[in-house]
Design an enzyme around this catalytic site. Structure first.
Site, PDB file in Angstrom:
ATOM      1  N   LEU A  19       0.824  -1.201   0.000  1.00 25.65           N
ATOM      2  CA  LEU A  19       0.000   0.000   0.000  1.00 25.65           C
ATOM      3  C   LEU A  19       0.863   1.259   0.000  1.00 25.65           C
ATOM      4  CD1 LEU A  19      -2.777   1.265   0.039  1.00 25.65           C
ATOM      5  CD2 LEU A  19      -2.856   0.909   2.523  1.00 25.65           C
ATOM      6  N   ASP A  28       9.975   3.987  13.628  1.00 25.03           N
ATOM      7  CA  ASP A  28       9.340   3.041  14.543  1.00 25.03           C
ATOM      8  C   ASP A  28       8.185   3.769  15.219  1.00 25.03           C
ATOM      9  OD1 ASP A  28       8.545   1.329  16.540  1.00 25.03           O
ATOM     10  OD2 ASP A  28      10.502   1.217  17.531  1.00 25.03           O
ATOM     11  N   TYR A  87      -4.482 -10.791  16.364  1.00 28.04           N
ATOM     12  CA  TYR A  87      -4.315  -9.734  15.360  1.00 28.04           C
ATOM     13  C   TYR A  87      -5.535  -8.817  15.344  1.00 28.04           C
ATOM     14  CZ  TYR A  87      -4.285  -7.624  10.685  1.00 28.04           C
ATOM     15  OH  TYR A  87      -4.345  -6.739   9.624  1.00 28.04           O
ATOM     16  N   TRP A 144      -8.421  -8.228   2.184  1.00 27.16           N
ATOM     17  CA  TRP A 144      -7.969  -9.006   1.025  1.00 27.16           C
ATOM     18  C   TRP A 144      -7.159  -8.152   0.051  1.00 27.16           C
ATOM     19  CZ3 TRP A 144     -11.640 -13.420  -0.908  1.00 27.16           C
ATOM     20  CH2 TRP A 144     -12.120 -14.144   0.191  1.00 27.16           C
TER      21      TRP A 144
END
Length: 273
Positions: free
Chosen positions: A11, A31, A118, A141
C-alpha cells in the site's frame, strides 16, 4: 507532505507511486512505537496515512504483546502527535475486527468481536485513533505489485503445480492496493465527518473464486484450481468465514467507490502485475 509510516509495503508503495507529495518511510526508519521518533516525524507533515502494522496473523497468536505495540500503541502515538499539531491522520485497519459470522456486508456501525490476537490489537488501534479525532479505513484481502500477497502466491503456484486446492468457504472482497491508495488520498483531501469507514473492492467472492480469476488472467486453465474447506488447512489463528465490508459509508461520505474486484484484477494484470 503526506507522511506514510510503513511505507515500503504494497500500500505504501502505491501511495508513493500516485503522489510526489508522499514521504513513505519503512519501519526501519520510523518506529511508530517510539514516541520521540513519531513526534519528530510528523512535524511539518500536511497529513499522515498510517500503513505500519504487525500483519503476521498466525504469529500474533503467540506474540500478542508485540502485535499490540505495533497495532495499538503505535497508532495511538501517531494519533496523539497529529492531534496536537492539527494534522489529519488516516489509519488503515482490517476486517479481522469482526467475528466473521455475518450473512450480509458489515457496516462500520456493526458490533465488533475479533477472534484473533491480530484482530484484537487492530481494534485497539482503531479505538485510540478515533478517540484522538483521526480517521479509520477498514479494508480486506489487499494485493499489490509490491510484497507478498495472494495474487503473487497464485502466480507462483500456477507455474509449479498441475492443480491446487483453495478454500471455498471464506468470502470477502479482493482489494487492489492501487485503488485503495487512490481512495486514501481522496479521504485525506475530503476529510468527511464520518470518521470510521470501509474501503474494499466492489462485489465479493471466495478465495477459490479469486484464485480461478487469477488463473484466467494468467491465461491458465481455471479448472486446475479445486475447491476445499477451511478445515482442510487448519491455522493457528482462525480465518473469518465472512469478511465482506459494505461500501455504503464510503459512498455516503462523498468518496469515490473502489471499482469491482474483478475489473480491478484485470486492470492490475494489464498494468503489468
Amino acid at each position: 507532505m503526506i507522511l506514510v509510516p510503513g511505507g515500503r509495503g504494497q500500500l505504501g508503495h502505491d501511495l508513493a507511486a500516485l503522489s510526489d507529495d508522499v514521504r513513505a518511510l519503512p519501519s526501519s526508519e520510523l518506529d511508530i512505537t517510539d514516541a520521540a521518533a513519531v513526534s519528530a516525524a510528523v512535524r511539518g507533515a500536511s497529513a499522515v496515512i498510517n500503513c505500519a502494522a504487525y500483519t503476521a496473523v498466525d504469529a500474533a497468536e503467540t506474540d500478542e504483546d508485540r502485535a499490540f505495540e505495533v497495532n495499538a500503541v503505535g497508532p495511538g502515538l501517531l494519533a496523539e502527535a497529529c492531534a496536537e499539531r492539527g494534522i489529519p491522520l488516516v489509519h488503515v485497519s482490517t476486517d479481522y475486527v469482526f467475528p466473521g459470522d455475518a450473512d450480509r456486508p458489515y457496516e462500520p456501525t456493526d458490533a465488533t468481536g475479533p477472534r484473533t490476537a491480530y484482530g484484537r490489537t487492530k481494534l485497539a488501534g482503531e479505538q485510540r485513533v478515533l478517540a484522538a479525532g483521526g480517521w479509520v479505513a477498514r479494508t480486506a484481502w489487499v494485493y499489490g505489485v509490491s510484497g507478498n500477497n495472494f495474487v503473487r502466491a497464485m502466480q507462483n503456484l500456477e507455474s509449479t503445480r498441475d492443480t491446487l486446492s483453495v478454500v471455498d468457504d471464506q468470502r470477502g472482497s479482493p482489494t487492489w492496493s492501487a485503488d485503495l491508495a487512490a481512495g486514501l488520498l481522496e479521504l485525506v483531501r475530503v476529510r468527511p465527518e464520518q470518521r470510521l469507514l470501509h474501503a474494499t473492492g466492489g462485489g465479493d467472492t471466495t478465495w477459490f473464486g479469486f484464485a480461478r480469476a487469477i488463473f484466467e488472467e494468467l491465461g491458465a486453465d481455471p479448472e486446475r484450481v479445486k475447491p476445499c474447506t477451511t478445515a482442510d488447512f487448519p491455522r493457528p489463528a482462525p480465518r473469518p468465514a465472512y469478511s465482506v465490508l459494505s461500501g455504503k459509508s464510503w459512498a455516503d461520505a462523498g468518496l469515490t467507490p473502489l471499482r469491482h474486484w474483478r475489473e480491478a484484477l484485470a486492470t492490475a494484470f494489464k498494468n503489468g502485475f
